[in-house]
Design a protein around this motif. Structure first.
Motif, PDB file in Angstrom:
ATOM      1  N   GLN A  44      -7.720  48.851  24.884  1.00 21.07           N
ATOM      2  CA  GLN A  44      -6.406  48.225  25.019  1.00 21.07           C
ATOM      3  C   GLN A  44      -6.383  47.272  26.223  1.00 21.07           C
ATOM      4  O   GLN A  44      -5.866  46.164  26.145  1.00 21.07           O
ATOM      5  N   ILE A  45      -7.000  47.733  27.303  1.00 22.19           N
ATOM      6  CA  ILE A  45      -7.021  46.904  28.512  1.00 22.19           C
ATOM      7  C   ILE A  45      -7.866  45.652  28.296  1.00 22.19           C
ATOM      8  O   ILE A  45      -7.475  44.542  28.671  1.00 22.19           O
ATOM      9  N   SER A  46      -9.014  45.842  27.643  1.00 19.31           N
ATOM     10  CA  SER A  46      -9.870  44.666  27.456  1.00 19.31           C
ATOM     11  C   SER A  46      -9.196  43.657  26.531  1.00 19.31           C
ATOM     12  O   SER A  46      -9.438  42.461  26.614  1.00 19.31           O
ATOM     13  N   GLY A  47      -8.294  44.180  25.682  1.00 22.89           N
ATOM     14  CA  GLY A  47      -7.553  43.282  24.794  1.00 22.89           C
ATOM     15  C   GLY A  47      -6.655  42.323  25.554  1.00 22.89           C
ATOM     16  O   GLY A  47      -6.374  41.224  25.082  1.00 22.89           O
ATOM     17  N   VAL A  48      -6.190  42.738  26.726  1.00 22.31           N
ATOM     18  CA  VAL A  48      -5.315  41.834  27.486  1.00 22.31           C
ATOM     19  C   VAL A  48      -6.095  41.047  28.541  1.00 22.31           C
ATOM     20  O   VAL A  48      -5.548  40.145  29.167  1.00 22.31           O
ATOM     21  N   LEU A  49      -7.385  41.364  28.679  1.00 21.07           N
ATOM     22  CA  LEU A  49      -8.207  40.620  29.635  1.00 21.07           C
ATOM     23  C   LEU A  49      -8.328  39.179  29.147  1.00 21.07           C
ATOM     24  O   LEU A  49      -8.664  38.937  28.007  1.00 21.07           O
ATOM     25  N   GLY A  50      -8.037  38.267  30.001  1.00 21.87           N
ATOM     26  CA  GLY A  50      -8.146  36.868  29.609  1.00 21.87           C
ATOM     27  C   GLY A  50      -6.873  36.334  28.987  1.00 21.87           C
ATOM     28  O   GLY A  50      -6.763  35.168  28.685  1.00 21.87           O
ATOM     29  N   LYS A  51      -5.896  37.251  28.798  1.00 24.55           N
ATOM     30  CA  LYS A  51      -4.640  36.805  28.188  1.00 24.55           C
ATOM     31  C   LYS A  51      -3.763  36.087  29.211  1.00 24.55           C
ATOM     32  O   LYS A  51      -2.982  35.208  28.870  1.00 24.55           O
ATOM     33  N   TYR A  52      -3.906  36.496  30.450  1.00 21.17           N
ATOM     34  CA  TYR A  52      -3.065  35.910  31.488  1.00 21.17           C
ATOM     35  C   TYR A  52      -3.855  34.924  32.336  1.00 21.17           C
ATOM     36  O   TYR A  52      -4.952  35.219  32.776  1.00 21.17           O
ATOM     37  N   ALA A  53      -3.248  33.771  32.571  1.00 19.68           N
ATOM     38  CA  ALA A  53      -3.899  32.804  33.457  1.00 19.68           C
ATOM     39  C   ALA A  53      -3.783  33.302  34.896  1.00 19.68           C
ATOM     40  O   ALA A  53      -4.637  33.054  35.722  1.00 19.68           O
ATOM     41  N   GLN A  89     -13.014  36.481  37.612  1.00 17.03           N
ATOM     42  CA  GLN A  89     -13.969  35.473  37.167  1.00 17.03           C
ATOM     43  C   GLN A  89     -13.352  34.603  36.068  1.00 17.03           C
ATOM     44  O   GLN A  89     -13.502  33.383  36.058  1.00 17.03           O
ATOM     45  N   ILE A  90     -12.638  35.271  35.177  1.00 12.55           N
ATOM     46  CA  ILE A  90     -11.985  34.530  34.095  1.00 12.55           C
ATOM     47  C   ILE A  90     -10.945  33.574  34.671  1.00 12.55           C
ATOM     48  O   ILE A  90     -10.866  32.414  34.289  1.00 12.55           O
ATOM     49  N   GLU A  91     -10.185  34.087  35.638  1.00 14.33           N
ATOM     50  CA  GLU A  91      -9.164  33.235  36.238  1.00 14.33           C
ATOM     51  C   GLU A  91      -9.813  31.992  36.837  1.00 14.33           C
ATOM     52  O   GLU A  91      -9.330  30.877  36.673  1.00 14.33           O
ATOM     53  N   LYS A  92     -10.942  32.224  37.498  1.00 10.65           N
ATOM     54  CA  LYS A  92     -11.630  31.087  38.119  1.00 10.65           C
ATOM     55  C   LYS A  92     -12.103  30.099  37.044  1.00 10.65           C
ATOM     56  O   LYS A  92     -11.941  28.892  37.187  1.00 10.65           O
ATOM     57  N   LEU A  93     -12.651  30.664  35.980  1.00 16.59           N
ATOM     58  CA  LEU A  93     -13.118  29.788  34.897  1.00 16.59           C
ATOM     59  C   LEU A  93     -11.968  29.005  34.274  1.00 16.59           C
ATOM     60  O   LEU A  93     -12.104  27.831  33.968  1.00 16.59           O
ATOM     61  N   VAL A  94     -10.845  29.718  34.102  1.00 15.37           N
ATOM     62  CA  VAL A  94      -9.689  29.036  33.510  1.00 15.37           C
ATOM     63  C   VAL A  94      -9.252  27.889  34.408  1.00 15.37           C
ATOM     64  O   VAL A  94      -9.031  26.771  33.956  1.00 15.37           O
TER      65      VAL A  94
END
Ligand SMILES: Nc1ncnc2c1ncn2[C@@H]1O[C@H](COP(=O)(O)OP(=O)(O)OP(=O)(O)O)[C@@H](O)[C@H]1O
Ligand SMILES: [Mg+2]
Length: 692
Positions: free
Chosen positions: A178-187, A329-334
């Motif tokens: 469930q948590i990984s499902g929201v990973l990357g969902k938020y900028a 890391q995702i935030e940085k990539l975004v």
């Protein structure tokens, strides 16, 4: 544009999801290797992990090799490209394996190899490597991608192997999923933190939790998201690296679990939280990393139930903290990719500007795009240009843009309208004269051609040039010289000639009124501007552009044009092209007090009349009285200027109507009005009906 496949962010997110649903680390490694091989276009690849002896690498996943390859090949650390990679902890990109002193052939046809270490913090525990039969198969982009993939996967790998040993795995895996499902969902990573904490409280009964982020400026860890922390507790919850359990986990880069906080001296309780019940509380602190550097600490508190649950919770804390590292890391990539998109936009806009640089020329129709492309090619050459197009299509505008964007732009652009000047005067106007060349020539006159030296000479309505002057112009084009009127002097001149016409020069050549040789000289670059009716898709753009321009000129607020009014424009054929459109809009704006242009404000040149035009009689609407009209006009006029203004208004409208009725053909209009062509042109200019 990046697609889902090349965008590392998307790929990583997919990997996370697939990894978290894998029930074994082997599957995870295989999924990872698929990505690596796919992205780099490699022929083969392996993932190897250090074995227990830490002397050998065990091949855990492979592509493009024989089935028994893991048994036959022994990778020793320090040997081969992969073995070197794990020792140095650095990426190795070998473009030509025959030239690499460490290379050991696992397969004979491999020409290049790229190897990237898998590491958590500073600990290397494996290598992803890809190989190719081609030389120099891997570039910087492949390196970067593989590196990111490896960093990311290493974290997940370590935590997934931990999950494998959790006792109440199923439930925890559900939560993780469930948590990984929201990973990357938020900028914004903080929103992700908050959502995770909410899930933890709901599903696992976490009592309190906080995510601390490290600020290198203040050298402090402070709360970024929390569960059951009061504002006061949040404000107080600040730790230096090394201070308390939170600070220690950060500084020592390792997770700490305290089974009973009441018995632990490291636990500082800086937030001053009061625990009322008698429960034994366990506390977990796990650091998270981004790019190998600690960035913060994740804390949570559970009620102590049993030693085995406590151990599970400790693992969970570590898994979650690694997810937080990924979120960062995702935030940085975004951010990076949105910056790239922004930069890309700026570059595009700049390119567009440098390609066209014609801010005042509107046109998106393919024929205009083609025209712009030709203009760009023509701008830098010195060859003559012939611009053709109906009246009001923008010939002069394009001539100016050509000059402005050419290398001659610092030098003069001299314009002359061959139709507006009687033929006998045109010669001296163009080529100048020597003193005494004719009566009245009291001084030398330089002429337009020489004035344009090093610059551009724009010859409008070139079709009107008589044969004698055509010959003189040809000499300027061919020999780059001319002689002024009444002089034998030969003057050398460097001018670029741009000619324009709305006449059919090919026909004139056939009729022998235009010299064929001159035509070919001028026609080196031909810019044919399409009439407006053949590019009506540009109408919305043009209307907006012209309204802005008109309102700026008249100091008015830009009105909106309603649908019906726009429809009316769209169904019109515009014999006078853009100039006519501009006139129609100008009238709509000037005669209008509202801030909306309605269908009644659009008066097309199809014989429809304006009040002033009605004054001249033809087609005057019923009930119209010329005397009343004139009285009103006189009352409005400034004393002393009545004659000029009222008659001027009438004259202007007569000319406007005549032009409309004669499809803007000036020669015909002059005939109909019974004035000569030069007078008509002067009036047109005076009333700003046309810019000539
Ligand atoms: N593509 C365009 N975008 C914006 N404005 C334009 C465009 N083409 C022409 N115009 C405007 O229309 C008017 C007429 O343009 P211009 O004088 O260049 O036409 P022309 O072809 O030289 O006309 P003529 O044959 O009557 O001399 C000008 O006000 C010009 O700014
Ligand atoms: Mg013109």
């Amino acid at each position: 544009m990046q697609n889902a496949f090349t965008n590392p962010l998307v790929a990583l997110h997919e990997v996370t999801l697939s990894l978290l649903t894998q029930d074994s680390s082997d599957k995870l490694l295989n999924a990872l290797l698929d990505r690596a091989v796919e992205f780099t276009g490699a022929d083969s690849g392996t993932i190897s992990i250090l074995d227990d002896s830490r002397k050998f690498l065990e091949i855990k996943a492979f592509r493009g090799f024989e089935q028994d390859m893991p048994k036959t090949v022994k990778l020793k650390i320090g040997e081969g490209v992969t073995g070197r990679c794990i020792v140095t902890g650095k990426l190795r990109n070998v473009g030509d394996t025959s030239q690499d002193k460490y290379y050991i052939a696992v397969r004979q046809d491999i020409r290049s190899e790229l190897a990237v270490p898998l590491k958590v913090g500073n600990k290397n525990f494996g290598v992803i490597s890809v190989d190719s039969k081609r030389l120099d198969a891997f570039n910087g982009e492949h390196e970067e991608y593989l590196q990111t993939l490896a960093d990311y996967a290493a974290q997940i790998f370590t935590t997934t192997t931990s999950v494998e040993s959790l006792s109440h795995r199923t439930h925890l895996q559900d939560v993780l999923l469930q948590i990984s499902g929201v990973l990357g969902k938020y900028a914004d990573v903080k929103l992700f933190f908050e959502e995770v904490i909410r899930i933890l409280a709901d599903k696992l009964g976490v009592r309190r939790s906080a995510i601390y982020l490290y600020d290198s400026v203040t050298n402090e860890l402070s709360v970024a998201a929390s569960l059951n922390y009061s504002p006061d507790e949040i404000a107080k919850g600040r730790y230096s690296p090394g201070e308390g359990v939170t600070g220690k986990a950060f500084k020592q880069r390792k997770a700490i679990a305290v089974s009973d906080i009441s018995q632990d001296s490291q636990f500082l309780n800086k937030t001053g939280h009061q625990r009322e019940d008698e429960d034994i509380v366990s506390f977990f602190a796990a650091p998270f990393f981004e790019g190998g550097e600690p960035r913060g600490v994740f804390n949570m508190e559970f009620k102590f139930q049993s030693q085995s649950k406590f151990e599970d919770q400790s693992f969970l804390a570590q898994i979650l903290s690694s997810l937080f590292g990924q979120a960062l890391q995702i935030e940085k990539l975004v951010q990076q990719s949105s910056r790239e998109v922004k930069e890309e936009n700026i570059i595009l806009r700049r390119q567009l500007k440098s390609t066209f640089e014609y801010e005042n020329i509107v046109g998106a129709h393919p024929r205009m795009a083609e025209l712009f492309a030709r203009m760009k090619m023509a701008a830098d050459s010195a060859s003559a240009v012939l611009i053709t197009g109906e009246s009001g299509t923008g010939k002069e505008l394009i001539a100016s843009a050509l000059h402005q964007n050419s290398m001659r732009s610092a030098n003069p652009l001299v314009k002359i309208n061959c139709a507006a000047i009687p033929a006998d005067l045109l010669e001296s106007e163009l080529f100048g004269y020597a003193r005494g060349a004719f009566t009245g020539a009291v001084d030398d006159y330089k002429g337009k051609v020489l004035s344009a030296h090093k610059g551009t000479l724009f010859l409008d309505e070139i079709g009107e040039l008589d044969l004698k002057l055509q010959a003189k112009l040809l000499r300027v084009l061919q020999e780059k010289e001319f002689s002024p009127l009444g002089s034998n002097k030969v003057i050398k001149v460097d001018v670029r000639i741009i000619a324009a016409t709305n006449a059919n020069l090919e026909a004139a050549v056939k009729e022998k009124t235009f010299r064929e040789d001159l035509f070919y000289r001028l026609n080196v670059v031909r810019l044919a501007i399409p009439p407006l009716r053949e590019r009506t898709s540009d109408l919305p753009l043009l209307v907006q552009h012209l309204l802005d321009k008109i309102c700026e000129r008249n100091g008015k607020k830009v009105p909106v044009i309603n649908e019906a009014a726009f429809q009316k424009l769209q169904s019109y054929t515009f014999p006078g092209n853009i100039r006519e459109l501009e006139n129609i809009l100008e009238r709509a704006v000037v005669l209008n007090a509202k801030n909306e242009i309605d269908v009644s404000d659009i008066q097309l040149g199809d014989g429809s009349i304006v009040p002033t035009a009605a004054a001249v009689g033809a087609g005057a609407p019923a009930g119209f009285d010329l005397r009343t009209y004139l009285k009103e006009e006189i009352a409005k006029s400034t004393p002393g200027e009545i004659f000029t203004s009222v008659i001027g208004n009438v004259e202007k409208e007569i000319i406007r109507i005549a032009l409309n009725q004669n499809q803007f053909n000036k020669r015909k209009t002059a005939e109909v009005l019974g004035v000569n062509r030069v007078t008509l042109d002067k009036k047109i200019q005076q009333y700003d009906l046309f810019e000539i």
